[in-house]
Scaffold this active site. Structure first.
Site, PDB file in Angstrom:
ATOM      1  N   GLN A  16       7.534   0.829   1.419  1.00 35.19           N
ATOM      2  CA  GLN A  16       6.801   1.809   1.751  1.00 35.19           C
ATOM      3  C   GLN A  16       6.028   1.532   2.947  1.00 35.19           C
ATOM      4  OE1 GLN A  16       2.974   4.581   0.349  1.00 35.19           O
ATOM      5  NE2 GLN A  16       4.232   3.881  -1.385  1.00 35.19           N
ATOM      6  N   GLU A 138       1.714  -2.371  -3.631  1.00 36.67           N
ATOM      7  CA  GLU A 138       0.509  -1.731  -3.199  1.00 36.67           C
ATOM      8  C   GLU A 138      -0.743  -1.889  -3.929  1.00 36.67           C
ATOM      9  OE1 GLU A 138      -0.078   1.541  -1.574  1.00 36.67           O
ATOM     10  OE2 GLU A 138      -2.121   1.242  -2.580  1.00 36.67           O
ATOM     11  N   ASP A 167      -0.116   0.435   0.958  1.00 31.44           N
ATOM     12  CA  ASP A 167       1.058   0.565   1.864  1.00 31.44           C
ATOM     13  C   ASP A 167       1.120   1.434   2.840  1.00 31.44           C
ATOM     14  OD1 ASP A 167       2.737  -1.218   0.117  1.00 31.44           O
ATOM     15  OD2 ASP A 167       3.240   0.594  -1.412  1.00 31.44           O
ATOM     16  N   GLY A 246     -21.554   8.042   0.964  1.00 36.36           N
ATOM     17  CA  GLY A 246     -22.227   8.365   2.203  1.00 36.36           C
ATOM     18  C   GLY A 246     -23.754   8.493   1.629  1.00 36.36           C
ATOM     19  N   GLY A 247     -24.496   9.081   2.655  1.00 34.80           N
ATOM     20  CA  GLY A 247     -26.013   9.277   2.623  1.00 34.80           C
ATOM     21  C   GLY A 247     -26.140  10.610   1.725  1.00 34.80           C
TER      22      GLY A 247
HETATM   23  N1  CAO Z   1      20.883  -8.522   5.613  1.00 38.77           N
HETATM   24  C1  CAO Z   1      20.945  -9.462   4.950  1.00 38.77           C
HETATM   25  N2  CAO Z   1      19.784 -10.055   4.095  1.00 38.77           N
HETATM   26  C2  CAO Z   1      18.911  -9.049   4.095  1.00 38.77           C
HETATM   27  C3  CAO Z   1      18.852  -7.899   4.996  1.00 38.77           C
HETATM   28  C4  CAO Z   1      20.192  -7.812   5.595  1.00 38.77           C
HETATM   29  N3  CAO Z   1      20.109  -6.553   6.335  1.00 38.77           N
HETATM   30  N4  CAO Z   1      17.697  -7.249   4.690  1.00 38.77           N
HETATM   31  C5  CAO Z   1      17.060  -8.043   3.829  1.00 38.77           C
HETATM   32  N5  CAO Z   1      17.733  -9.151   3.488  1.00 38.77           N
HETATM   33  C6  CAO Z   1      17.236 -10.294   2.699  1.00 38.77           C
HETATM   34  C7  CAO Z   1      16.095 -10.863   3.104  1.00 38.77           C
HETATM   35  O1  CAO Z   1      16.459 -11.876   4.160  1.00 38.77           O
HETATM   36  C8  CAO Z   1      15.594 -11.540   1.950  1.00 38.77           C
HETATM   37  O2  CAO Z   1      16.317 -12.775   1.643  1.00 38.77           O
HETATM   38  P1  CAO Z   1      15.895 -14.162   1.129  1.00 38.77           P
HETATM   39  O3  CAO Z   1      14.811 -13.938   0.089  1.00 38.77           O
HETATM   40  O4  CAO Z   1      16.978 -14.900   0.870  1.00 38.77           O
HETATM   41  O5  CAO Z   1      15.207 -14.736   2.382  1.00 38.77           O
HETATM   42  C9  CAO Z   1      16.006 -10.435   0.895  1.00 38.77           C
HETATM   43  O6  CAO Z   1      16.884  -9.588   1.482  1.00 38.77           O
HETATM   44  C10 CAO Z   1      14.981  -9.669   0.225  1.00 38.77           C
HETATM   45  O7  CAO Z   1      13.638  -9.734   1.052  1.00 38.77           O
HETATM   46  P2  CAO Z   1      12.160  -9.698   0.410  1.00 38.77           P
HETATM   47  O8  CAO Z   1      11.805 -11.040  -0.566  1.00 38.77           O
HETATM   48  O9  CAO Z   1      11.257  -9.179   1.094  1.00 38.77           O
HETATM   49  O10 CAO Z   1      12.390  -8.695  -1.097  1.00 38.77           O
HETATM   50  P3  CAO Z   1      11.851  -8.584  -2.409  1.00 38.77           P
HETATM   51  O11 CAO Z   1      12.495  -7.291  -2.974  1.00 38.77           O
HETATM   52  O12 CAO Z   1      11.923  -9.554  -3.300  1.00 38.77           O
HETATM   53  O13 CAO Z   1      10.379  -8.238  -2.358  1.00 38.77           O
HETATM   54  C11 CAO Z   1       8.428  -7.070  -1.317  1.00 38.77           C
HETATM   55  C12 CAO Z   1       9.949  -6.820  -1.845  1.00 38.77           C
HETATM   56  C13 CAO Z   1       7.875  -5.819  -0.932  1.00 38.77           C
HETATM   57  C14 CAO Z   1       7.456  -7.666  -2.537  1.00 38.77           C
HETATM   58  C15 CAO Z   1       8.337  -8.486  -0.386  1.00 38.77           C
HETATM   59  O14 CAO Z   1       9.168  -7.880   0.769  1.00 38.77           O
HETATM   60  C16 CAO Z   1       6.869  -8.453   0.356  1.00 38.77           C
HETATM   61  O15 CAO Z   1       6.060  -9.082  -0.299  1.00 38.77           O
HETATM   62  N6  CAO Z   1       6.535  -7.813   1.483  1.00 38.77           N
HETATM   63  C17 CAO Z   1       5.503  -7.937   2.235  1.00 38.77           C
HETATM   64  C18 CAO Z   1       4.485  -6.958   1.864  1.00 38.77           C
HETATM   65  C19 CAO Z   1       4.668  -5.654   1.667  1.00 38.77           C
HETATM   66  O16 CAO Z   1       5.170  -5.211   2.739  1.00 38.77           O
HETATM   67  N7  CAO Z   1       4.523  -5.227   0.678  1.00 38.77           N
HETATM   68  C20 CAO Z   1       4.692  -3.683   0.349  1.00 38.77           C
HETATM   69  C21 CAO Z   1       5.758  -3.192  -0.493  1.00 38.77           C
HETATM   70  S1  CAO Z   1       5.659  -1.596  -0.518  1.00 38.77           S
HETATM   71  O17 CAO Z   1       5.625  -1.188   0.828  1.00 38.77           O
END
Ligand code: CAO
Length: 415
Positions: A16, A138, A167, A246-247
Site C-alpha cells: 500500500q 500499517e 501506509d 484543538g483549542g
Molecule cells: N523480481 C525478483 N524478485 C523480486 C521482485 C522482482 N521483480 N520484486 C520483489 N522481489 C523480491 C525482493 O527482492 C525480496 O527478496 P529478498 O527478500 O530475497 O531480498 C522479496 O521479493 C520480497 O520482498 P519483501 O521482503 O519486501 O516482501 P515481504 O512480503 O516479505 O515484506 C513488507 C513485505 C511490506 C513487510 C516489507 O516489504 C517492508 O517492510 N517494506 C517496507 C515498509 C513498508 O513499505 N511497509 C508497508 C507495507 S503496506 O504498504
C-alpha cells in the site's frame, strides 16, 4: 498536458504505502512503470479477493493509471534489462523490506553510477536506528509513531485508526519528497535519495499529541474531558476519546435514530466565537451571560454537562438536520458518514473524489480519485493494469527492444 508529463517512474512498489505514492504521481501525468515478478506480481493482487481469480480491490484501488511490466530482477538477463530501465527513468520508487534492493545488486551507489540524475525514493518502516532493519505494516507504524497510544478511550486499550496513516500517509509524504527532488534537479542537474520512514510520517501526523506531551509539564490538559471529570493526568499524553485535538472543545454526540443506526451521530464543536448561537439553538439562552458558562475557560471543567445538554438537543434531530441548522448559524458540526453513505454521495462523484471504474475482469467498481485537484492538470482515473499487460509495449517504447530480444528474454524467464 499534465503536470508530470514526461517523467518516467520505475515503480518497484508493492502493498500500500509505495503504490499510493506512485498512483498520485501517475494521476499527475507521470509514466509509472510498475515492475512485477513474472507470474507473481504485487502480493495484493491476490489478497482479500472478493471475486475468484480477479485482481483484488486492494490492488485495483491503489494502482490506477500505471503500466505493468513483468521482470525478474534477480535473474542475470532480468538485471541487464533492469539496468537499462534505471538509465532511462527519472525516479525509482520502492518499499521493499530493508536491504532488498541492495541484495539484488542495486544499492544507491550503483544507481548513482548508472544514472546520476535518478531520484531514488524509498519507504521503510523506521529510519536509521535500532529498528532500521525491521519489516513494518500499517498498524505497527501507527503503534510506533504515537498514534495508537493517543487513540481510544482513557479506560481502554491503545487503538489503531481506520485511516491508513502509516501506509497511505507515508506514500503522500514520499510523493512530496519526489516532486521536491525533481524540482531541485532542475537547477542541480543531479538526482538524490528520498527516504520516508512510516514511523516518522505517523508522528508528523500526530504532531499535536507531542505538543500535548510538552504542555503536560506545565499543568493538566484542561481541554481534555478527563480534566472536568477530576481524573488526574499521568506523565504521557493520554487517550482522549473523541475530544477535539484543538483549542475548541468538541465531541461526537448522538442524533435521532442512534438506537438502531450505528452512524446516527454528529461531531459538534463548541467554537467560542459562536457560543451564543449554540446556547440559543439548544434552548439554554441563560448560559449566554451566566458567568459560569459565558467564558471558554469557565466551560472547560463543565464539558460533560455542556455536551450533555447539547446532546439532549442533537438527539431530537437527524445528523443532517443538525448539519443544516448549525451551519446556518455558523456552528461547526459534521455528520458521521458511513462508507455506504459516502459511496452513494452524488457531490463526491461530481468532483471526481468518488469514481466509477470499468475493469475488464471485475466489471464496474468504485474508487477514490485524486484528492488533490490541479486546475491545469486534472486527473482522469484509468483502471489498474493486469499483471504484465504492458510488458512488450514498455520493453519496446522505453528500452527500444526488438521483438526478437523480447522473445529471447521471455524464453530465459527474465520477463
Ligand atoms: N523480481 C525478483 N524478485 C523480486 C521482485 C522482482 N521483480 N520484486 C520483489 N522481489 C523480491 C525482493 O527482492 C525480496 O527478496 P529478498 O527478500 O530475497 O531480498 C522479496 O521479493 C520480497 O520482498 P519483501 O521482503 O519486501 O516482501 P515481504 O512480503 O516479505 O515484506 C513488507 C513485505 C511490506 C513487510 C516489507 O516489504 C517492508 O517492510 N517494506 C517496507 C515498509 C513498508 O513499505 N511497509 C508497508 C507495507 S503496506 O504498504
Amino acid at each position: 498536458m499534465k503536470a508530470l508529463d514526461g517523467v518516467k517512474i520505475l515503480d518497484m512498489t508493492h502493498v500500500q504505502s509505495g503504490p499510493t505514492c506512485t498512483q498520485l504521481l501517475a494521476w499527475f501525468g507521470a509514466d509509472v512503470i510498475k515492475v512485477e515478478r513474472p507470474g507473481v506480481g504485487d502480493a495484493t493482487r491476490g489478497q482479500l479477493r472478493d471475486i475468484p481469480d480477479v485482481d483484488s480491490l486492494y490492488f485495483t484501488m491503489l494502482n490506477h493509471n500505471k503500466r505493468s511490466v513483468t521482470l525478474n530482477t534477480k535473474d542475470e538477463k532480468g538485471k541487464e534489462i533492469f539496468t537499462r530501465f534505471i538509465k532511462e527513468c527519472d525516479v525509482m520508487v520502492e518499499n521493499f523490506a530493508p536491504g532488498a534492493l541492495g541484495r539484488m545488486g542495486f544499492g544507491w551507489d550503483k544507481i548513482q553510477e548508472l544514472n546520476p540524475r535518478m531520484i531514488y525514493a524509498s519507504v521503510k518502516g523506521f529510519g536509521p536506528g535500532p529498528f532500521a532493519d525491521c519489516k513494518v505494516y500499517e498498524n505497527v507504524a501507527q503503534c510506533a509513531g504515537g498514534s495508537a497510544s493517543t487513540t481510544g478511550n482513557l479506560d481502554g486499550t491503545p487503538m489503531v485508526t481506520g485511516a491508513q496513516i502509516g501506509d497511505s500517509g507515508t506514500g503522500l509524504h514520499l510523493a512530496l519528497g519526489i516532486v521536491t527532488a525533481l524540482f531541485q534537479r532542475e537547477t542541480s542537474g543531479k538526482g538524490q535519495r528520498v527516504e520516508c520512514a512510516m514511523q516518522d510520517s505517523v508522528l508528523n501526523l500526530c504532531r499535536v499529541k507531542l505538543r500535548d506531551q510538552q504542555r503536560l509539564q506545565h499543568g493538566p490538559l484542561n481541554e481534555y474531558s478527563q480534566f472536568g471529570e477530576g481524573i488526574s493526568f499521568g506523565d504521557a499524553t493520554p487517550r482522549a476519546g473523541n475530544d477535539s485535538g484543538g483549542g475548541q472543545p468538541g465531541r461526537i454526540l448522538k442524533c435521532r435514530g442512534w438506537e438502531t443506526d450505528p452512524d446516527a451521530y454528529t461531531y459538534f464543536i463548541t467554537q467560542a466565537a459562536v457560543w451564543k448561537n449554540i446556547c440559543d439553538v439548544i434552548g439554554k439562552p441563560d448560559w449566554k451571560e451566566n458567568p459560569d458558562y459565558a467564558k471558554p475557560v469557565n466551560r472547560l471543567p463543565k464539558l460533560n454537562e455542556i455536551f450533555g445538554a447539547i446532546e439532549d438537543w442533537t438527539m431530537t434531530k437527524t445528523k443532517f438536520e443538525v448539519m443544516d441548522i448549525c451551519n446556518a448559524l455558523n456552528i461547526p458540526v459534521g455528520p458521521i458518514l458511513s462508507m455506504k453513505e459516502i459511496s452513494e454521495d452524488e457531490s463526491l462523484r461530481q468532483t471526481g473524489t468518488i469514481v466509477d471504474v470499468e475493469h475488464p475482469e471485475r466489471g464496474n467498481y468504485l474508487t477514490v480519485g485524486n484528492p488533490i485537484k490541479l486546475s491545469d492538470s486534472p486527473s482522469d482515473v484509468l483502471r489498474s493494469p493486469l499483471l504484465g499487460e504492458h510488458t512488450d509495449e514498455i520493453l519496446k517504447d522505453v528500452l527500444g527492444m526488438s521483438d526478437a530480444d523480447i522473445a529471447e528474454a521471455k524464453e530465459m524467464g527474465a520477463v
